[in-house]
Structure formats: C-alpha cells, structure tokens
Design an enzyme around this catalytic site. Sequence first.
Site: not given
Ligand SMILES: Cc1ncc(C[n+]2csc(CCOP(=O)(O)OP(=O)(O)O)c2C)c(N)n1
Length: 569
Positions: A49, A473
């Site tokens: 959902e 990130m």
């Molecule tokens: C639902 C959710 N959980 C945790 C976070 C915290 N968070 C922000 S960016 C990130 C990492 C994202 O990783 P990825 O999707 O692999 O993207 P990248 O930064 O490697 O491009 C996290 C865990 C979030 N924004 N949203």
Amino acid sequence: MRLTGAQALVRALEMEGVDVVFGLPGGAILPVYDPLLDSPIRHVLVRHEQGAGHMAEGYAQASGRPGVAIVTSGPAATNIVTAVADAAIDSVPMVVITGQVPTGAIGSDAFQEVDTTGITMSVTKHNWLVTDPADIPRVVAEAFHVATTGRPGPVLIDLPKDVSTGELEWYWPRRLDLPGYQPVTKGHPKMIEQAAALITAARRPVIYAGGGLVRAGAERELRALAERTGIPVVTTLLARGIIPDDHPLALGMPGMHGTYAAVMAMQRADLLITLGARFDDRVTGRVSAFAPEAKVIHVDVDPAELGKVRRADVPIVGDLRNVLPELLRRLPAEPADLGAWRATIAEWQQRYPLSYVPSEPGSATKPQFVVERLRALTPDDTILVAGVGQHQMWASQFWTFRAPRQWINSGGLGTMGFAVPAAVGAKAARPRQMVWAIDGDGSFQMTAQEIVTASAERIPIKVAILNNGYLGMVRQWQEMFYDERYSEVYLSPDLPDYVRWAEAMGAVGMRVDAPEEVDAAIEKANEVDDRPVVIDFRVDTFEKVYPMVPAGASNDDIVLPPHLVGDGR
Ligand SMILES: Cc1ncc(C[n+]2csc(CCOP(=O)(O)OP(=O)(O)O)c2C)c(N)n1
C-alpha cells in the site's frame, strides 16, 4: 436512484473525473471493489500500500490532477501513512480512501481496526470518518475540493464497511458549504505595492522559487517577473524546471547541495523574493546566519508559512498566479540596473560550477556521468523521478531541467523507496512521455516489488540504479563527520543480483560495469516499450555529493569539491 454507499463512492469518483486509482483490496474495503469492476476507472493493483500512495503522488505531480489511492483498514491504512505524510509536506493533492471496520465495532479492537483518522490527523489536510451512507457524495466532493485548492495536500476518507454496504438516494452536491475553509487567492493590493517598491529599490535581489510555483502552475508568471526585472532565480529541489536550467537568469538549486552561485547569491542578497518556498532547513542552513542582509518578500497561499522560519518584511497571502501579474503591473517599465550584481554572480558561476572529476580509463563509472548521459540520450520531455540519497542530489544537479512537472521527487520527507512507485504513477498519468527513475541501491530495495505491478499492468517505466553498494548518503556523512567510522551502511553491490531480480519481476534487466557501456545500455532501454527496464549501473563507491553545507552550519561555510579548492578562495 438508490445506490449502495460503495456504488455512490465509485460514482462520485467518476463525477470528479478520476481515470486511474491505485490500490489493493481487503476485508473492510471489499464492498467498494465490487462496483469498481463495472466502472471505466482503471485500477492499478499494487504489491504494497505504500506503493499505492507514492503512485498517487507520482500521478498527481506529473498531471497536476489529484492522485487517488484505495486501501483496506488496519495494516493497509498504516502502510500508506508514509506516502500520506510525504504528500503533506510536499503539498501533493491526493485523495486516500481507506476501509474501516463496521461503525458498531469501532473502538472494540476489532480485526484489522486502527484509528485511521487519528493516526493520519497530523499528516492530512483534512480527514473524514463517514458514518452515514448519505454523506458519501458530499464528502467525496469536499475531499477533492480541499485536496486541490489553497495549498494542495492529501485528504483521507475512512469508510466503515456498513456505510459502504448501506444505501442512499444518489445526489451530486451542486455547491459546497465549507464555512471554515476559504483559501485566500488574491494578494492584498497594499502589500503587493510594498513588494514592488522593495524590488525597485533592491540592488542585489534574488528570486527564491519554490515548489509552490509548480503546484500553482505559475511558470509563465515567474518567467515574466524574472525577465522583466533581470533578477536571477534559484530553484529549490521541488521547483527544478520552473525556469529552464539553461536560462541566463537560472542559478540552479540552493541549499545543502546547491550550486555555489545559488547559495552565495542568497547569502549576499539584499532582497529575497520568496515565491511558494518555505525556508526549509536544507535551504537556509543555520537560520540565524542565513541571508543576513536580505529583506524578505514572501508570497504563499498558506498563511501558516509566513513568518514561520524567517520574518517577512512583506508577507503576501495568495495564489501565485494571481499575485505575480499584479506585482508585475506595479513595477516600473525601466528595471533597476543589476549589472554589478549579475557580474558578481557570473563570476561565482564561472569559478565554482557544478563539476566532478571524470573517471580514469579502466576505473569505475562516475554516477554524475550516468545522469548526464541519461539526459543527453532521452527525449526533452522525459519525466525524471528520483529516490532519496546521493543519487537524488546528483540527479537534481546534473540533469538539465527545462520544464516543470518533469521532475518528481520526495523533498520534505526524504522518503527512500519513493522512486519506483512514483514513476509508475507518473507513467500512468502520462503514458506517452518517457519516464526514468534514478534510484539508489538502498532506496530501490525498499519498494522494488512495484516493478511487478509495472510489469503486470504494462506500465513501462525505466529505472537506473546508481549502485554504489552502500547507503551512500549516510556513508558520506560518516566519512565527513564521524571519522570514517562506517556503521551499518554497507549493502554489497551484488546482493541482490539486480539483473535476475528485475527479470524475475517481468522487467528487462541489464548491468553496466564501465563508462564505455553506459550509452549503449541507455539506448537499448529507450527502445523497450512493452515492459519495465532496470539497469544496474555499478558506480564509484567513493564519490561524494558536493558542494555541501554541513547540517547546522552557516551557508557561508559551504564545502566545495576538493578539485575546485586550492585556487585562493
Ligand atoms: C525510509 C528512509 N529510511 C532512512 C532514510 C535515511 N537515509 C537517507 S539517504 C540514505 C541512504 C540512501 O541509500 P541509497 O538509496 O543506496 O542511495 P545513495 O545515497 O547511495 O545514492 C538513508 C538511509 C531515509 N531517507 N528514508
């Protein structure tokens, strides 16, 4: 004509011009799913959902019309809360219909009972628990009105099972009676006059363009203001595309990962013309150090935004499409000479452009390069959706935006897992436009099952995973602010196997290991039109997003990429 509550609901959706709904049935909403079978409304059956909610958001953002999601009670209602909160903070018009246990059982901890209106109270613009079938047509009409007028946002209708099975005499309300809800649309003439005077007197003005301009559909009005006055424009994450990035007055994105020129122009400005923006902490950095010399004009349809973070010298409540032409009418024919200011900004742009070090032969693909090649190889009107993380910032920085509604993103809530379902919703709304999602490997794993939905429903979206094997990130913050102590951020680039996973979900799966393979993969993906495509781009793990204003720091402390510093700044 006698109808059941469920039939009246479906008929009311038809009256509102709904063509697609996103949802998944269950016990309490079963009565509604029966008349849906006989309706011309298309139903997209999601796999979770949360996906229905983000699809409704993607649909709304691509089309400008409200997105609609239908789910059952209890866990289904709680599953969609993230998307409702996402829509609330980004002002996305959305109507969510949830099933509820029968009215007689409410409050008894019945099977799949949660207090849905209570849980969603703070993340909806308004919600209704319907207790009488005769209220259904009126409530639906009110719900669409509230979702789409004033500051747009999500609304929710909770429909107990006995209300959807009960009967009513069908009617369609000719007028709505909402005495407590009268959004102001026309700006106050005196305030507009004062704004014109500030603009005329300013020597270092900046237009701070926010997502409200996109929601209001005010791109022409914005452009007219900028071109008439010669005032440069920064576009927030949600406003990218409201003025073309290749326009001479466009400075790009401000804030934590904004361009140096956009950040500095705001810091040194003597006037911020704030249009449908809300001084988000990701834009202001430390508020006490933000734009210290600037007077502020703040135009917003939501009076609650004015003075919330930064005092406005001239606050104007109103619809930007009304206010901007009025403002323009009051400006002198001869604009002020902003030559010196524009020259300073041009120097910043030239000295500190967005840039990255291209990969050495034989080494890993740079994620920014993938974004640039995607832009170069896709049609101009391609809709781009992103997840949340480094890839999102690179998408915003290195894509060239030329029109609004072609960039769909989770800004305020920063919801990982947004991209795939939002792309499905956007493609359902705009089937003739190409829709690409740029996703992170972490974000993709949160809602990837909606690729199954896309395959089953023949909604051929394309997904570029910028696979760095990390929660990138977070890794970047640990590298920069936690002494490279990497705590729980490694995902592995190989687990899962994205190509096999994509294929198992009915999509075309591809993997790209080197920069020279990038173009061919994108071109091949562009040719696929009968199913989704997922490309696993293996990218440089160590790449960071620059510039960066560390959280809580002043925008003056912007950190530039290492390859641009050391030149005397
Ligand atoms: C639902 C959710 N959980 C945790 C976070 C915290 N968070 C922000 S960016 C990130 C990492 C994202 O990783 P990825 O999707 O692999 O993207 P990248 O930064 O490697 O491009 C996290 C865990 C979030 N924004 N949203």
